[in-house]
Design a protein around this motif. Structure first.
Motif, mmCIF file in Angstrom:
data_model
loop_
_atom_site.group_PDB
_atom_site.id
_atom_site.type_symbol
_atom_site.label_atom_id
_atom_site.label_comp_id
_atom_site.label_asym_id
_atom_site.label_seq_id
_atom_site.Cartn_x
_atom_site.Cartn_y
_atom_site.Cartn_z
ATOM 1 N N ASP A 240 0.832 -1.039 -0.127
ATOM 2 C CA ASP A 240 -0.061 -0.211 0.044
ATOM 3 C C ASP A 240 1.038 1.274 -0.178
ATOM 4 O OD1 ASP A 240 -2.525 1.472 -0.107
ATOM 5 O OD2 ASP A 240 -2.740 1.529 1.910
ATOM 6 N N GLN A 241 1.974 1.254 -0.329
ATOM 7 C CA GLN A 241 3.089 2.327 -0.370
ATOM 8 C C GLN A 241 3.078 2.861 -1.590
ATOM 9 O OE1 GLN A 241 4.461 3.487 2.542
ATOM 10 N NE2 GLN A 241 2.872 2.100 3.274
ATOM 11 N N TRP A 242 2.688 2.323 -2.846
ATOM 12 C CA TRP A 242 3.082 2.812 -4.137
ATOM 13 C C TRP A 242 2.185 2.317 -5.239
ATOM 14 C CZ3 TRP A 242 6.851 6.452 -4.203
ATOM 15 C CH2 TRP A 242 7.709 6.655 -3.279
ATOM 16 N N ILE A 243 1.766 3.465 -6.087
ATOM 17 C CA ILE A 243 1.206 3.072 -7.342
ATOM 18 C C ILE A 243 2.072 3.217 -8.502
ATOM 19 C CG2 ILE A 243 -0.613 3.674 -9.052
ATOM 20 C CD1 ILE A 243 -2.258 4.535 -6.640
ATOM 21 N N ALA A 244 2.490 2.352 -9.308
ATOM 22 C CA ALA A 244 3.236 2.208 -10.577
ATOM 23 C C ALA A 244 2.361 2.714 -11.533
ATOM 24 C CB ALA A 244 3.667 0.970 -10.799
ATOM 25 N N ALA A 245 2.871 3.664 -12.318
ATOM 26 C CA ALA A 245 1.948 4.144 -13.886
ATOM 27 C C ALA A 245 3.044 4.377 -14.931
ATOM 28 C CB ALA A 245 1.479 5.349 -13.275
ATOM 29 N N VAL A 246 2.419 3.944 -15.814
ATOM 30 C CA VAL A 246 3.173 4.490 -17.157
ATOM 31 C C VAL A 246 2.511 5.781 -17.648
ATOM 32 C CG1 VAL A 246 3.415 3.538 -19.562
ATOM 33 C CG2 VAL A 246 3.327 1.927 -17.946
ATOM 34 N N ILE A 247 3.773 6.816 -17.654
ATOM 35 C CA ILE A 247 3.228 8.037 -17.974
ATOM 36 C C ILE A 247 4.329 8.324 -19.129
ATOM 37 C CG2 ILE A 247 3.464 10.448 -17.221
ATOM 38 C CD1 ILE A 247 3.005 9.311 -14.240
ATOM 39 N N GLY A 248 3.709 8.959 -20.361
ATOM 40 C CA GLY A 248 4.583 9.228 -21.333
ATOM 41 C C GLY A 248 5.471 8.129 -21.836
ATOM 42 N N GLY A 249 5.093 6.908 -21.594
ATOM 43 C CA GLY A 249 5.477 5.673 -21.908
ATOM 44 C C GLY A 249 6.693 5.140 -21.295
ATOM 45 N N GLN A 250 7.162 5.767 -20.030
ATOM 46 C CA GLN A 250 7.906 5.294 -19.071
ATOM 47 C C GLN A 250 7.378 4.921 -17.588
ATOM 48 O OE1 GLN A 250 11.011 4.600 -19.908
ATOM 49 N NE2 GLN A 250 10.607 5.541 -22.189
ATOM 50 N N LEU A 251 8.098 4.258 -16.950
ATOM 51 C CA LEU A 251 7.615 3.925 -15.685
ATOM 52 C C LEU A 251 7.806 4.724 -14.413
ATOM 53 C CD1 LEU A 251 6.171 1.497 -14.341
ATOM 54 C CD2 LEU A 251 8.248 0.450 -13.890
ATOM 55 N N TYR A 252 6.809 5.162 -13.811
ATOM 56 C CA TYR A 252 6.893 6.091 -12.723
ATOM 57 C C TYR A 252 6.291 5.487 -11.370
ATOM 58 C CZ TYR A 252 7.998 9.960 -15.585
ATOM 59 O OH TYR A 252 8.874 10.702 -16.600
ATOM 60 N N LYS A 253 6.621 5.913 -10.137
ATOM 61 C CA LYS A 253 5.789 5.331 -9.025
ATOM 62 C C LYS A 253 5.571 6.639 -8.312
ATOM 63 C CE LYS A 253 9.774 4.341 -6.145
ATOM 64 N NZ LYS A 253 10.357 3.328 -5.058
ATOM 65 N N LEU A 254 4.677 6.508 -7.725
ATOM 66 C CA LEU A 254 3.992 7.641 -6.707
ATOM 67 C C LEU A 254 3.072 7.166 -5.638
ATOM 68 C CD1 LEU A 254 1.029 9.711 -8.357
ATOM 69 C CD2 LEU A 254 1.818 7.484 -9.113
ATOM 70 N N ARG A 255 3.004 7.777 -4.238
ATOM 71 C CA ARG A 255 2.321 7.483 -3.502
ATOM 72 C C ARG A 255 0.795 7.654 -3.680
ATOM 73 N NH1 ARG A 255 6.044 5.176 -0.227
ATOM 74 N NH2 ARG A 255 7.910 6.581 0.288
ATOM 75 N N PRO A 256 0.056 6.716 -2.752
ATOM 76 C CA PRO A 256 -1.485 6.914 -3.003
ATOM 77 C C PRO A 256 -2.238 8.237 -2.901
ATOM 78 C CG PRO A 256 -0.845 4.799 -2.130
ATOM 79 C CD PRO A 256 0.335 5.552 -1.972
ATOM 80 N N ASP A 257 -1.469 9.166 -2.004
ATOM 81 C CA ASP A 257 -1.685 10.561 -2.008
ATOM 82 C C ASP A 257 -1.291 11.428 -2.899
ATOM 83 O OD1 ASP A 257 0.641 10.867 -1.382
ATOM 84 O OD2 ASP A 257 0.450 11.486 0.528
ATOM 85 N N GLY A 258 -0.614 10.959 -4.197
ATOM 86 C CA GLY A 258 -0.217 11.602 -5.307
ATOM 87 C C GLY A 258 1.385 12.083 -4.982
ATOM 88 N N GLY A 259 2.109 12.095 -3.806
ATOM 89 C CA GLY A 259 3.112 12.460 -3.611
ATOM 90 C C GLY A 259 4.198 11.522 -3.988
ATOM 91 N N ASP A 260 5.597 12.230 -4.192
ATOM 92 C CA ASP A 260 6.794 11.485 -4.469
ATOM 93 C C ASP A 260 6.786 11.014 -5.594
ATOM 94 O OD1 ASP A 260 7.659 12.159 -1.618
ATOM 95 O OD2 ASP A 260 7.041 10.385 -0.843
ATOM 96 N N LEU A 261 6.542 11.664 -6.745
ATOM 97 C CA LEU A 261 6.545 11.059 -8.251
ATOM 98 C C LEU A 261 7.978 10.596 -8.426
ATOM 99 C CD1 LEU A 261 4.879 10.321 -10.767
ATOM 100 C CD2 LEU A 261 5.648 12.776 -11.523
ATOM 101 N N THR A 262 8.312 9.592 -8.981
ATOM 102 C CA THR A 262 9.584 9.198 -9.024
ATOM 103 C C THR A 262 9.559 8.300 -10.538
ATOM 104 O OG1 THR A 262 9.876 8.967 -6.741
ATOM 105 C CG2 THR A 262 11.431 7.901 -8.206
ATOM 106 N N ARG A 263 10.461 8.807 -11.432
ATOM 107 C CA ARG A 263 10.956 8.063 -12.570
ATOM 108 C C ARG A 263 11.591 6.907 -12.442
ATOM 109 N NH1 ARG A 263 11.926 10.532 -18.750
ATOM 110 N NH2 ARG A 263 12.384 8.641 -19.767
#
Length: 323
Positions: A240-263
């Motif tokens: 429950d710490q992260w959501i992985a997301a493909v943004i602009g074709g690359q993999l990122y992760k961010l917190r469920p509150d939207g913080g700490d976006l990391t490529r």
């Protein structure tokens, strides 16, 4: 001297043949690779039979690329065969759910993780499970949410439908419009929330995207991330710490509150289908291969390090789930 050297060589050769045979038979009998505990399920049309039938199959492979095994495929439907669009699995119950994009298929296929007991699950009433694009099983292995295409629009539009395997009762929870589609639904680790992508269509403009978290009954809906970049796939870590997301074709992760976006990735050609390992320490995904017509099934650590290739596969590859 030559005779004794030849005898030693023959003994070593026989020993290697015996050891190799034991390892090979053990892998055949167990059906799993010896060198890895975790395995991945994925979809591919690499098989020549699938290519001829315009269908695809589900495979299992160890993280070291060994023990690749065909689970099931070329599922008959009508006068042809089903092309699988998405799968999800529940390791504890051994369930595997299989979605297909056929508009004349009101339901989804359900099987065990070894491909046995395959059957079609239909809703108890209505035609809410046609043209399924994506499917997600809840952590309880009973509740299901799907993204399906609604065909009354001139351009493809998707909405969300939820229900459970026990009652087979389903209801629409997000209806699409000309301006909105709802895709890539996932469950939170406790099953109390869902996340999904809202695709916001605008006439003569590129779509924009929002990552939304809500309760399954649609209350408490909140946007945690907005972007003009293409947002395609999401996955929720089991801790429950992260959501992985493909943004602009690359993999990122961010917190469920939207913080700490990391490529996490820098892959030429982009990536797709991130899936968290059960311990939330690794992420699997698909990336194009340098060999034309091939795709790679990849794994990285959750911080983006230790990227390694699991398999290089001819044709389509869709990441499925960890088992």
């Amino acid at each position: 001297m030559r005779g004794s050297a030849k005898l030693r060589k023959d003994i070593v050769t026989i020993y290697l043949i015996i050891v190799t045979s034991i390892l090979w038979l053990d892998q055949i009998w167990t059906g799993v690779p010896r060198s890895a505990d975790d395995q991945l399920l994925f979809i591919s049309d690499a098989d020549a039979i699938d290519a001829r039938r315009e269908s695809n199959s589900i495979y299992r492979v160890g993280l070291d690329g060994s023990g690749m095994k065909h689970i099931l495929g070329s599922i008959p439907h009508g006068e042809g065969y089903l092309r699988i669009s998405d799968i999800d699995c529940h390791a504890e119950s051994g369930s595997l759910v299989i979605a297909g994009g056929r508009h004349d298929l009101n339901g989804f296929y359900h099987a065990l993780l070894d491909g046995s007991m395959l059957h079609l699950d239909r809703p108890a009433s209505g035609r809410l499970l046609t043209s399924l694009e994506q499917i997600a099983l809840a952590p309880d292995g009973i509740n299901v949410i799907v993204s399906r295409q609604y065909r009354e629009f001139p351009q493809p539009r998707y909405g969300l439908v939820s229900g459970d395997l026990a009652s087979r009762e389903y209801r629409t929870i997000k209806s699409p419009s000309a301006e909105r589609s709802y895709v890539s639904p996932i469950w939170s680790p406790d099953g109390g929330s869902i996340a999904y992508i809202v695709v916001k269509h605008a006439p003569e403009e590129r779509p924009s995207y929002a990552l939304v978290i809500a309760t399954p009954d649609r209350r408490g809906e909140r946007v945690i991330y907005d972007t003009p970049l293409t947002l395609t796939d999401i996955a929720w870590s089991s801790d429950d710490q992260w959501i992985a997301a493909v943004i602009g074709g690359q993999l990122y992760k961010l917190r469920p509150d939207g913080g700490d976006l990391t490529r996490l990735s820098i892959h030429q050609g982009g990536i797709s289908g991130p899936r968290w390992s059960p311990d939330s320490r690794r992420i699997s995904y698909v990336a194009p291969s340098s060999f034309p017509g091939f795709n790679q099934l990849m794994v990285m650590d959750a911080d983006g390090s230790n990227i390694r290739r699991v398999a290089n596969i001819r044709g389509e590859v869709v990441n499925g789930c960890w088992v």
